[in-house]
Write an enzyme that holds these catalytic residues in place. Structure first.
Site, PDB file in Angstrom:
ATOM      1  N   TYR A  52     -50.220  27.900 -56.887  1.00 13.26           N
ATOM      2  CA  TYR A  52     -50.335  29.206 -56.239  1.00 13.26           C
ATOM      3  C   TYR A  52     -51.585  29.199 -55.359  1.00 13.26           C
ATOM      4  O   TYR A  52     -52.701  29.457 -55.807  1.00 13.26           O
ATOM      5  CB  TYR A  52     -50.442  30.342 -57.255  1.00 13.26           C
ATOM      6  CG  TYR A  52     -49.304  30.439 -58.248  1.00 13.26           C
ATOM      7  CD1 TYR A  52     -48.110  29.742 -58.062  1.00 13.26           C
ATOM      8  CD2 TYR A  52     -49.428  31.247 -59.369  1.00 13.26           C
ATOM      9  CE1 TYR A  52     -47.081  29.842 -58.991  1.00 13.26           C
ATOM     10  CE2 TYR A  52     -48.395  31.352 -60.289  1.00 13.26           C
ATOM     11  CZ  TYR A  52     -47.226  30.641 -60.105  1.00 13.26           C
ATOM     12  OH  TYR A  52     -46.213  30.741 -61.023  1.00 13.26           O
ATOM     13  N   SER A 149     -42.864  24.381 -68.702  1.00 10.05           N
ATOM     14  CA  SER A 149     -42.133  25.256 -67.785  1.00 10.05           C
ATOM     15  C   SER A 149     -41.113  24.440 -67.006  1.00 10.05           C
ATOM     16  O   SER A 149     -41.379  23.292 -66.634  1.00 10.05           O
ATOM     17  CB  SER A 149     -43.126  25.922 -66.813  1.00 10.05           C
ATOM     18  OG  SER A 149     -42.460  26.772 -65.900  1.00 10.05           O
ATOM     19  N   TYR A 197     -39.842  33.941 -65.905  1.00 14.61           N
ATOM     20  CA  TYR A 197     -40.385  34.250 -64.580  1.00 14.61           C
ATOM     21  C   TYR A 197     -39.249  34.743 -63.685  1.00 14.61           C
ATOM     22  O   TYR A 197     -38.080  34.593 -64.009  1.00 14.61           O
ATOM     23  CB  TYR A 197     -41.132  33.068 -63.971  1.00 14.61           C
ATOM     24  CG  TYR A 197     -40.342  31.820 -63.656  1.00 14.61           C
ATOM     25  CD1 TYR A 197     -39.526  31.737 -62.532  1.00 14.61           C
ATOM     26  CD2 TYR A 197     -40.456  30.681 -64.453  1.00 14.61           C
ATOM     27  CE1 TYR A 197     -38.842  30.588 -62.209  1.00 14.61           C
ATOM     28  CE2 TYR A 197     -39.773  29.520 -64.147  1.00 14.61           C
ATOM     29  CZ  TYR A 197     -38.961  29.472 -63.027  1.00 14.61           C
ATOM     30  OH  TYR A 197     -38.268  28.319 -62.724  1.00 14.61           O
ATOM     31  N   PHE A 198     -39.631  35.378 -62.577  1.00 17.63           N
ATOM     32  CA  PHE A 198     -38.677  36.061 -61.688  1.00 17.63           C
ATOM     33  C   PHE A 198     -37.854  37.106 -62.440  1.00 17.63           C
ATOM     34  O   PHE A 198     -36.628  37.178 -62.301  1.00 17.63           O
ATOM     35  CB  PHE A 198     -37.741  35.069 -60.995  1.00 17.63           C
ATOM     36  CG  PHE A 198     -38.401  34.145 -60.026  1.00 17.63           C
ATOM     37  CD1 PHE A 198     -39.623  34.446 -59.450  1.00 17.63           C
ATOM     38  CD2 PHE A 198     -37.785  32.937 -59.681  1.00 17.63           C
ATOM     39  CE1 PHE A 198     -40.228  33.576 -58.549  1.00 17.63           C
ATOM     40  CE2 PHE A 198     -38.387  32.063 -58.778  1.00 17.63           C
ATOM     41  CZ  PHE A 198     -39.614  32.385 -58.212  1.00 17.63           C
ATOM     42  N   PRO A 199     -38.483  37.960 -63.266  1.00 19.09           N
ATOM     43  CA  PRO A 199     -37.707  38.949 -64.021  1.00 19.09           C
ATOM     44  C   PRO A 199     -36.981  39.948 -63.136  1.00 19.09           C
ATOM     45  O   PRO A 199     -35.960  40.507 -63.549  1.00 19.09           O
ATOM     46  CB  PRO A 199     -38.767  39.636 -64.891  1.00 19.09           C
ATOM     47  CG  PRO A 199     -40.054  39.437 -64.147  1.00 19.09           C
ATOM     48  CD  PRO A 199     -39.935  38.080 -63.531  1.00 19.09           C
ATOM     49  N   LYS A 208     -33.859  48.054 -54.392  1.00 21.82           N
ATOM     50  CA  LYS A 208     -34.154  48.394 -52.994  1.00 21.82           C
ATOM     51  C   LYS A 208     -33.135  47.827 -52.005  1.00 21.82           C
ATOM     52  O   LYS A 208     -33.169  48.169 -50.814  1.00 21.82           O
ATOM     53  CB  LYS A 208     -35.550  47.931 -52.618  1.00 21.82           C
ATOM     54  CG  LYS A 208     -35.746  46.423 -52.587  1.00 21.82           C
ATOM     55  CD  LYS A 208     -37.190  46.077 -52.220  1.00 21.82           C
ATOM     56  CE  LYS A 208     -37.427  44.581 -52.166  1.00 21.82           C
ATOM     57  NZ  LYS A 208     -38.830  44.243 -51.812  1.00 21.82           N
TER      58      LYS A 208
END
Length: 300
Positions: A52, A149, A197-199, A208
């Site tokens: 990141y 992960s 992750y990416f919930p 949206k």
């Protein structure tokens, strides 16, 4: 889990902090503001990774925690595997992981990392050998819990041959539920914590997007996307009953999911942090929980 660390049910994913290569419009100012807001909102777990911003996310977290003197009241999870000396390919060798932990400690300005993940498996290092290297760092006090992960079930079983893995992080959401058939039964059996992750499925589950936006999500067929829109319509009804947003209801569903240890939604701006944290105040009834589960059952 073979760790004394007590993880909260909610944290902050910081892949949008530090100029991640997928979010090149973000800058340091955005990152500092998000971390500071998370502290103000009572967030006690920050999930980051070397990739990141190539360490910048870790640096921003470290700087904020030092400035606010908040390190003692929060947990830090970070990850490494991508090797800049080898075209960013995964490297799980003990030497690389040992150096990666030392480098992360320096960037985070801390003496110990509460949870360290092998971010991706490599093609050559025996998985249990890589985890054994982390076990030595755990014994030395440099890390407090061991994670992996993006490991397949077979890779995870090899990694956990000696029962040393504490936490697994993997892609999981209401529209990406393969883990329910593969990883989750084994994790329950082995007593390993699970962090998805990416919930919010890269924004898809925030509500949206409309039926006309299917092209934004090419991994889903037209029929699958239509089913997602139908499911979100049911979530929207639940949200109205709680005076909440669709995203908050989805996050509340994860918080109440017994298979999940910690939910780590990301945020680009401080307001998103506050909105996400508000999901903790929302309690779904058992009927609402089941309704949401069934609304996305085709993805099981």
């Amino acid at each position: 889990m073979h760790t004394t660390v007590e993880f909260p049910t909610f944290g902050l994913g910081t892949n949008k902090v530090g100029g991640h290569n997928l979010f090149k419009d973000l800058n340091d100012e955005d990152g500092f503001a998000v971390i500071e807001q998370a502290l103000a909102d009572g967030v006690t777990l920050f999930d980051t990774a070397y990739i990141y911003g190539k360490g910048r996310s870790e640096e921003i977290i470290g700087e904020v925690l030092q400035r606010s003197r908040a390190r003692s009241r929060v947990l830090i999870a970070t990850k490494a595997a991508q090797d800049p000396a080898n075209d960013w390919r995964p490297n799980n060798s003990p030497a690389f992981l040992t150096q990666a932990v030392d480098d992360a400690l320096r960037r985070l300005q801390t003496d110990t990392i509460d949870l360290f993940y092998i971010h991706f498996p490599d093609a050559t290092t025996p998985k249990d050998e890589a985890v054994a290297a982390l076990a030595k760092l755990k014994q030395a006090g440099k890390i407090r819990a061991i994670g992996v992960s993006n490991f397949s079930l077979a890779q995870l079983k090899e990694a956990n041959r000696d029962g040393l893995v504490d936490v697994v992080e993997d892609n999981y959401s209401l529209v990406h539920r393969e883990a329910e058939r593969t990883l989750l039964p084994y994790l329950k059996e082995a007593g390993i914590g699970f962090v998805p992750y990416f919930p919010l499925a890269s924004g898809l589950l925030t509500g949206k997007y409309s039926a006309a936006d299917g092209a934004r999500f090419p991994r889903f067929t037209a029929g699958q996307y239509a089913g997602i829109m139908t499911g979100l319509a049911e979530v929207r009804d639940v949200a109205k009953a709680h005076d909440a947003t669709v995203a908050q209801v989805i996050l509340a569903w994860y918080v109440q999911n017994p298979a999940i240890m910690t939910v780590i939604p990301g945020a680009r701006v401080p307001q998103q942090v506050t909105a996400n944290v508000a999901a903790l105040k929302l309690t779904l009834s058992s009927a609402e929980y089941e309704q949401i589960d069934q609304a996305f059952s085709t993805f099981k």
